[in-house]
Design a protein around this motif. Structure first.
Motif, PDB file in Angstrom:
ATOM      1  N   PRO A   1      13.303  18.305   3.015  1.00 51.42           N
ATOM      2  CA  PRO A   1      11.891  18.303   2.623  1.00 51.42           C
ATOM      3  C   PRO A   1      11.592  17.105   1.725  1.00 51.42           C
ATOM      4  N   ALA A   2      10.443  16.508   1.916  1.00 45.93           N
ATOM      5  CA  ALA A   2      10.029  15.386   1.082  1.00 45.93           C
ATOM      6  C   ALA A   2       9.567  15.878  -0.279  1.00 45.93           C
ATOM      7  N   SER A   3       9.767  15.030  -1.279  1.00 49.58           N
ATOM      8  CA  SER A   3       9.298  15.329  -2.639  1.00 49.58           C
ATOM      9  C   SER A   3       8.267  14.261  -3.011  1.00 49.58           C
ATOM     10  N   PHE A   4       6.998  14.541  -2.709  1.00 52.23           N
ATOM     11  CA  PHE A   4       5.928  13.582  -2.924  1.00 52.23           C
ATOM     12  C   PHE A   4       5.429  13.634  -4.364  1.00 52.23           C
ATOM     13  N   THR A   5       5.109  12.478  -4.912  1.00 50.38           N
ATOM     14  CA  THR A   5       4.565  12.405  -6.282  1.00 50.38           C
ATOM     15  C   THR A   5       3.051  12.339  -6.283  1.00 50.38           C
ATOM     16  N   GLY A   6       2.461  11.894  -5.175  1.00 46.72           N
ATOM     17  CA  GLY A   6       1.022  11.723  -5.129  1.00 46.72           C
ATOM     18  C   GLY A   6       0.526  10.470  -5.809  1.00 46.72           C
ATOM     19  N   ARG A   7       1.419   9.652  -6.306  1.00 40.88           N
ATOM     20  CA  ARG A   7       1.043   8.451  -7.058  1.00 40.88           C
ATOM     21  C   ARG A   7       0.817   7.262  -6.121  1.00 40.88           C
ATOM     22  N   ALA A   8      -0.029   6.335  -6.591  1.00 41.52           N
ATOM     23  CA  ALA A   8      -0.312   5.138  -5.804  1.00 41.52           C
ATOM     24  C   ALA A   8       0.828   4.126  -5.913  1.00 41.52           C
ATOM     25  N   LYS A   9       1.547   4.161  -7.064  1.00 38.29           N
ATOM     26  CA  LYS A   9       2.630   3.175  -7.292  1.00 38.29           C
ATOM     27  C   LYS A   9       3.845   3.892  -7.858  1.00 38.29           C
TER      28      LYS A   9
ATOM     29  N   GLY B   1      -2.115   9.196   0.502  1.00 43.05           N
ATOM     30  CA  GLY B   1      -2.313   9.183   1.944  1.00 43.05           C
ATOM     31  C   GLY B   1      -3.467  10.072   2.363  1.00 43.05           C
ATOM     32  N   LEU B   2      -3.580  11.231   1.747  1.00 45.89           N
ATOM     33  CA  LEU B   2      -4.686  12.129   2.066  1.00 45.89           C
ATOM     34  C   LEU B   2      -6.024  11.519   1.644  1.00 45.89           C
ATOM     35  N   ALA B   3      -6.024  10.785   0.548  1.00 47.67           N
ATOM     36  CA  ALA B   3      -7.252  10.104   0.114  1.00 47.67           C
ATOM     37  C   ALA B   3      -7.689   9.077   1.147  1.00 47.67           C
TER      38      ALA B   3
ATOM     39  N   ASP C   1      -6.484  -1.389   7.801  1.00 52.19           N
ATOM     40  CA  ASP C   1      -6.454  -1.719   6.377  1.00 52.19           C
ATOM     41  C   ASP C   1      -5.926  -0.553   5.538  1.00 52.19           C
ATOM     42  N   LEU C   2      -6.353   0.657   5.880  1.00 49.92           N
ATOM     43  CA  LEU C   2      -5.891   1.812   5.122  1.00 49.92           C
ATOM     44  C   LEU C   2      -4.414   2.099   5.393  1.00 49.92           C
ATOM     45  N   GLN C   3      -3.991   1.880   6.631  1.00 56.20           N
ATOM     46  CA  GLN C   3      -2.572   2.097   6.956  1.00 56.20           C
ATOM     47  C   GLN C   3      -1.689   1.105   6.209  1.00 56.20           C
ATOM     48  N   ARG C   4      -2.197  -0.103   6.046  1.00 58.26           N
ATOM     49  CA  ARG C   4      -1.454  -1.105   5.273  1.00 58.26           C
ATOM     50  C   ARG C   4      -1.254  -0.611   3.837  1.00 58.26           C
ATOM     51  N   LYS C   5      -2.324  -0.072   3.242  1.00 60.84           N
ATOM     52  CA  LYS C   5      -2.222   0.452   1.875  1.00 60.84           C
ATOM     53  C   LYS C   5      -1.294   1.661   1.816  1.00 60.84           C
ATOM     54  N   ALA C   6      -1.446   2.571   2.784  1.00 61.31           N
ATOM     55  CA  ALA C   6      -0.620   3.779   2.789  1.00 61.31           C
ATOM     56  C   ALA C   6       0.855   3.439   2.927  1.00 61.31           C
ATOM     57  N   GLY C   7       1.157   2.422   3.731  1.00 60.88           N
ATOM     58  CA  GLY C   7       2.542   2.035   3.951  1.00 60.88           C
ATOM     59  C   GLY C   7       3.219   1.454   2.732  1.00 60.88           C
ATOM     60  N   ARG C   8       2.426   1.125   1.706  1.00 66.31           N
ATOM     61  CA  ARG C   8       2.983   0.554   0.474  1.00 66.31           C
ATOM     62  C   ARG C   8       3.108   1.581  -0.652  1.00 66.31           C
ATOM     63  N   THR C   9       2.788   2.834  -0.359  1.00 62.99           N
ATOM     64  CA  THR C   9       2.877   3.872  -1.394  1.00 62.99           C
ATOM     65  C   THR C   9       4.295   4.433  -1.485  1.00 62.99           C
ATOM     66  N   PRO C  10       4.684   4.905  -2.677  1.00 60.78           N
ATOM     67  CA  PRO C  10       5.995   5.545  -2.816  1.00 60.78           C
ATOM     68  C   PRO C  10       6.146   6.776  -1.927  1.00 60.78           C
ATOM     69  N   ASP C  11       5.046   7.474  -1.671  1.00 62.91           N
ATOM     70  CA  ASP C  11       5.152   8.682  -0.851  1.00 62.91           C
ATOM     71  C   ASP C  11       5.496   8.370   0.598  1.00 62.91           C
ATOM     72  N   TYR C  12       5.032   7.239   1.119  1.00 62.90           N
ATOM     73  CA  TYR C  12       5.431   6.865   2.475  1.00 62.90           C
ATOM     74  C   TYR C  12       6.939   6.601   2.523  1.00 62.90           C
ATOM     75  N   ALA C  13       7.432   5.866   1.535  1.00 72.05           N
ATOM     76  CA  ALA C  13       8.869   5.583   1.495  1.00 72.05           C
ATOM     77  C   ALA C  13       9.669   6.877   1.379  1.00 72.05           C
ATOM     78  N   GLU C  14       9.187   7.779   0.551  1.00 67.04           N
ATOM     79  CA  GLU C  14       9.868   9.068   0.386  1.00 67.04           C
ATOM     80  C   GLU C  14       9.788   9.898   1.657  1.00 67.04           C
TER      81      GLU C  14
END
Length: 262
Positions: free
Chosen positions: A254-262, A206-208, A231-244
């Motif tokens: 507190p959220a536990s983010f992985t920073g991973r794209a998938k 998301g930060l990227a 377009d970027l929001q669409r991509k961000a909304g599909r990341t595991p970190d958004y779901a988390e």
């Protein structure tokens, strides 16, 4: 031989220290190559989620080591130096898909100042000074100086700094919006390291996308920027970190983010 760039791998982030303190960390070709390699390695390392750039000794960076250009036959081709080293460095920093924090201690002059401004967040010691020193030797601000300065502080201030080469105190740089924050000298590195460590726990993808959007906004018109945000929001909304992030919000934890794209 002592490395001109010190690489200190921390928990989820990397500290890169410009390490030519006897030359105020001014750049020579070797230091350029070492920093480029370190930034590329950080960019390719999924375990690295933030980068902190700092300077060893009493200053951050005095720009180009002019002694490295003395004694050559004929006038130097400074355009070659910019094209080979400085422009790729600025592009690396801006394109790195993770936050880049800069801690400025002492002087940041010439390209040293503009490389700092290319970073995402700049913290400075109270004793720091920013100098567009190019005019003193008949040169043009490079390393993005003529791009960043007008956008950060406006045309009038940018022209004055570039044409007079007058030093700008850290507190004034903060007041003008040129940097993020000024800190007491003895607190600079602790706060910079804490910020990098914070980013190492955040939603890196998301930060990227945030960086990508902000970089593009400098030249996009509104319609183009709105489409990019979509377009970027669409991509961000599909990341595991958004779901988390949403799940953690709903569960009030507190959220536990992985920073991973998938």
């Amino acid at each position: 031989m002592t490395s001109s760039i010190l690489v200190d791998r921390r928990d989820g982030w990397i500290l890169l220290t410009l390490n030519r303190p006897d030359r105020l960390n001014s750049f020579n070709d070797e230091m350029h190559r070492a920093l480029a390699a370190a930034l590329d390695e950080a960019g390719n390392d999924e375990g690295c989620r933030a980068v902190l750039i700092a300077g060893a000794g009493r200053g951050f960076c005095a720009g180009q080591d002019l002694s490295d250009r003395v004694g050559k036959d004929g006038p130097p081709d400074l355009g070659y130096t910019i094209e080979t080293f400085y422009n790729p460095l600025v592009r690396r920093i801006r394109a790195l898909r993770k936050p880049v924090v800069c801690a400025v201690n002492g002087v940041a002059a010439g390209a040293g100042a503009n490389i700092a401004f290319a970073c995402d967040i700049v913290l400075a010691a109270r004793s720091a000074r920013f100098i567009q020193s190019f005019a003193k030797i008949g040169l043009v601000p490079d390393s993005g100086g003529t791009f960043f300065l007008p956008r950060l502080i406006g045309d009038a201030r940018a022209r004055a700094l570039a044409l007079t080469a007058e030093p700008l105190a850290a507190e004034k740089a903060e007041e003008w919006g040129l940097i993020w924050k000024v800190l007491d000298d003895d607190k600079l590195m602790a706060e910079a390291e804490a910020l990098a460590a914070h980013f190492a726990t955040q939603p890196t993808q998301g930060l990227a996308y945030v960086k990508e959007a902000l970089n593009a906004s400098a030249t996009n018109d509104l319609d183009t920027q709105l489409d990019l945000e979509r377009d970027l929001q669409r991509k961000a909304g599909r990341t595991p970190d958004y779901a988390e992030g949403v799940k953690a919000f709903m569960e009030k934890r507190p959220a536990s983010f992985t920073g991973r794209a998938k």
